[in-house]
Design an enzyme around this catalytic site. Structure first.
Site, PDB file in Angstrom:
ATOM      1  N   GLY A   1      26.828   5.254  49.621  1.00 51.33           N
ATOM      2  CA  GLY A   1      28.279   5.428  49.733  1.00 51.33           C
ATOM      3  C   GLY A   1      28.732   5.320  51.177  1.00 51.33           C
ATOM      4  O   GLY A   1      29.727   4.650  51.488  1.00 51.33           O
TER       5      GLY A   1
ATOM      6  N   GLU B   1      22.816  16.132  38.587  1.00 53.36           N
ATOM      7  CA  GLU B   1      24.065  16.490  39.252  1.00 53.36           C
ATOM      8  C   GLU B   1      24.988  15.285  39.438  1.00 53.36           C
ATOM      9  O   GLU B   1      26.211  15.420  39.505  1.00 53.36           O
ATOM     10  CB  GLU B   1      23.780  17.132  40.612  1.00 53.36           C
ATOM     11  CG  GLU B   1      23.134  18.523  40.541  1.00 53.36           C
ATOM     12  CD  GLU B   1      21.631  18.520  40.231  1.00 53.36           C
ATOM     13  OE1 GLU B   1      21.005  17.431  40.271  1.00 53.36           O
ATOM     14  OE2 GLU B   1      21.086  19.601  39.943  1.00 53.36           O
ATOM     15  N   ASN B   2      24.392  14.089  39.508  1.00 51.08           N
ATOM     16  CA  ASN B   2      25.208  12.881  39.705  1.00 51.08           C
ATOM     17  C   ASN B   2      26.140  12.574  38.527  1.00 51.08           C
ATOM     18  O   ASN B   2      27.091  11.809  38.659  1.00 51.08           O
ATOM     19  CB  ASN B   2      24.331  11.646  39.984  1.00 51.08           C
ATOM     20  CG  ASN B   2      23.698  11.646  41.357  1.00 51.08           C
ATOM     21  OD1 ASN B   2      22.617  11.082  41.547  1.00 51.08           O
ATOM     22  ND2 ASN B   2      24.338  12.260  42.344  1.00 51.08           N
TER      23      ASN B   2
ATOM     24  N   ARG C   1      13.128  10.549  52.584  1.00 46.68           N
ATOM     25  CA  ARG C   1      14.555  10.656  52.285  1.00 46.68           C
ATOM     26  C   ARG C   1      15.341   9.995  53.387  1.00 46.68           C
ATOM     27  O   ARG C   1      15.127  10.283  54.565  1.00 46.68           O
ATOM     28  CB  ARG C   1      15.003  12.107  52.127  1.00 46.68           C
ATOM     29  CG  ARG C   1      16.494  12.162  51.748  1.00 46.68           C
ATOM     30  CD  ARG C   1      16.968  13.482  51.263  1.00 46.68           C
ATOM     31  NE  ARG C   1      18.358  13.378  50.831  1.00 46.68           N
ATOM     32  CZ  ARG C   1      18.969  14.242  50.054  1.00 46.68           C
ATOM     33  NH1 ARG C   1      18.305  15.267  49.600  1.00 46.68           N
ATOM     34  NH2 ARG C   1      20.245  14.085  49.721  1.00 46.68           N
TER      35      ARG C   1
ATOM     36  N   ARG D   1      16.844  17.633  52.808  1.00 40.30           N
ATOM     37  CA  ARG D   1      16.678  18.588  51.706  1.00 40.30           C
ATOM     38  C   ARG D   1      16.079  17.885  50.498  1.00 40.30           C
ATOM     39  O   ARG D   1      16.027  16.660  50.445  1.00 40.30           O
ATOM     40  CB  ARG D   1      18.025  19.247  51.349  1.00 40.30           C
ATOM     41  CG  ARG D   1      19.145  18.252  51.099  1.00 40.30           C
ATOM     42  CD  ARG D   1      20.466  18.963  50.743  1.00 40.30           C
ATOM     43  NE  ARG D   1      21.560  17.998  50.666  1.00 40.30           N
ATOM     44  CZ  ARG D   1      22.420  17.752  51.654  1.00 40.30           C
ATOM     45  NH1 ARG D   1      22.350  18.409  52.792  1.00 40.30           N
ATOM     46  NH2 ARG D   1      23.375  16.844  51.499  1.00 40.30           N
ATOM     47  N   ILE D   2      15.650  18.688  49.497  1.00 42.04           N
ATOM     48  CA  ILE D   2      14.985  18.135  48.309  1.00 42.04           C
ATOM     49  C   ILE D   2      15.997  17.725  47.239  1.00 42.04           C
ATOM     50  O   ILE D   2      15.731  16.845  46.443  1.00 42.04           O
ATOM     51  CB  ILE D   2      13.967  19.152  47.717  1.00 42.04           C
ATOM     52  CG1 ILE D   2      12.877  19.480  48.751  1.00 42.04           C
ATOM     53  CG2 ILE D   2      13.309  18.599  46.452  1.00 42.04           C
ATOM     54  CD1 ILE D   2      11.812  20.423  48.228  1.00 42.04           C
TER      55      ILE D   2
ATOM     56  N   ASP E   1      19.280   7.646  49.624  1.00 41.06           N
ATOM     57  CA  ASP E   1      20.564   8.280  49.932  1.00 41.06           C
ATOM     58  C   ASP E   1      21.297   7.487  51.000  1.00 41.06           C
ATOM     59  O   ASP E   1      20.668   6.913  51.898  1.00 41.06           O
ATOM     60  CB  ASP E   1      20.325   9.731  50.395  1.00 41.06           C
ATOM     61  CG  ASP E   1      21.567  10.590  50.234  1.00 41.06           C
ATOM     62  OD1 ASP E   1      22.575  10.105  49.667  1.00 41.06           O
ATOM     63  OD2 ASP E   1      21.535  11.745  50.693  1.00 41.06           O
TER      64      ASP E   1
HETATM   65  C1  IPE Z   1      22.531   7.367  46.874  1.00 42.67           C
HETATM   66  O1  IPE Z   1      23.639   7.080  47.654  1.00 42.67           O
HETATM   67  C2  IPE Z   1      22.571   6.770  45.499  1.00 42.67           C
HETATM   68  C3  IPE Z   1      22.865   7.689  44.377  1.00 42.67           C
HETATM   69  C4  IPE Z   1      22.807   8.988  44.413  1.00 42.67           C
HETATM   70  C5  IPE Z   1      23.244   7.066  43.110  1.00 42.67           C
HETATM   71  P1  IPE Z   1      24.893   8.035  47.627  1.00 42.67           P
HETATM   72  O2  IPE Z   1      25.811   7.555  46.562  1.00 42.67           O
HETATM   73  O3  IPE Z   1      24.472   9.452  47.510  1.00 42.67           O
HETATM   74  O4  IPE Z   1      25.541   7.753  49.057  1.00 42.67           O
HETATM   75  P2  IPE Z   1      26.295   8.785  50.019  1.00 42.67           P
HETATM   76  O5  IPE Z   1      25.439  10.011  50.136  1.00 42.67           O
HETATM   77  O6  IPE Z   1      27.625   9.059  49.403  1.00 42.67           O
HETATM   78  O7  IPE Z   1      26.393   8.046  51.321  1.00 42.67           O
HETATM   79 MG    MG Z   2      24.231  11.004  48.789  1.00 42.69          MG
END
Ligand code: IPE
Ligand code: MG
Length: 212
Positions: A5, A49-50, A159, A165-166, A2
């Site tokens: 982004g 969820e992604n 994590r 969280r999970i 995580d």
């Molecule tokens: C984790 O990074 C990668 C994926 C879920 C694909 P995020 O994309 O969740 O990054 P943040 O949480 O927006 O910083």
């Molecule tokens: Mg994230």
């Protein structure tokens, strides 16, 4: 994994650049795991969820997955790593599924370590699909029907990025897993941090509900 982004945002870059850099962390942690003799490592790459993220990000992540699967074949073969993907494969684009089938079969002889990418996975989906198949089979034992059947439950879950969280990861399988949370964003999570997390794990007293 995580924080990709946020890593990108901090640098004024597009989110996808954070995902690119995150692949470097996957490679670093994979190499370190082989060196340490770890038998199973899994990465939660993309949750059910992604799918609700922007089309551009989802498409970008799918092509990143395709590219990484092509690029990392030598790493897997040289290190005896067998590659697996676990998740709701029916939702993945055909070319991604073909790439997965190909890499899984090319690396199936790897006996040093199993590397599992969780793609389009959610713990609730897993329990639901397992319950359905268990009922169809007239059984009352859920374990053999989970998407992770045959794979040991995780000893440690790390994590990154400060979230604690999970988020619908392996809900069943994490029952007695040790958790380590770190504020480090995934693209910055490399070998030193990994070793520190393993040290932390080694200091835990695992009782599995019993009294020592
Ligand atoms: C984790 O990074 C990668 C994926 C879920 C694909 P995020 O994309 O969740 O990054 P943040 O949480 O927006 O910083
Ligand atoms: Mg994230």
């Amino acid at each position: 994994m995580d924080g990709n982004g946020r890593w990108a945002k901090q640098r004024g870059k597009e989110r996808l650049e954070g995902h690119f850099e995150g692949v470097e962390s996957v490679r670093a942690i994979t190499k370190a795991s082989v060196e340490l003799g770890i038998k199973y490592i899994s990465f939660f790459a993309f949750s059910e969820e992604n799918w609700n993220r922007s089309e551009a990000e989802v498409t970008g992540l799918m092509s990143l997955m395709l590219r990484a699967m092509k690029n990392e074949l030598p790493l897997f073969l040289d290190n005896g790593i067998s590659f697996r993907v676990i998740g709701n494969r029916g939702r993945l684009p055909k070319e991604v599924n073909d790439g997965i089938d190909n890499l899984e079969s090319l690396t199936s002889g790897g006996t040093n370590m199993t590397l599992i990418i969780f793609m389009s996975y959610s713990g609730k989906w897993d329990i639901q699909q397992a319950a359905k198949r268990m009922a169809e089979a007239g059984s009352d034992n859920l374990e053999p029907f989970l998407a992770t059947a045959g794979i040991p439950d995780p000893d440690l879950m790390i994590r990154t990025s400060g979230e604690e969280r999970i988020s619908n990861y392996m809900l069943w399988q994490l029952a007695y897993t040790e958790f380590v949370f770190t504020g480090t964003l995934w693209p910055d999570f490399r070998k030193d941090e990994y070793l520190a997390a393993l040290e932390e794990y080694a200091s835990r007293d695992r009782r599995f509900g019993k009294v020592k």
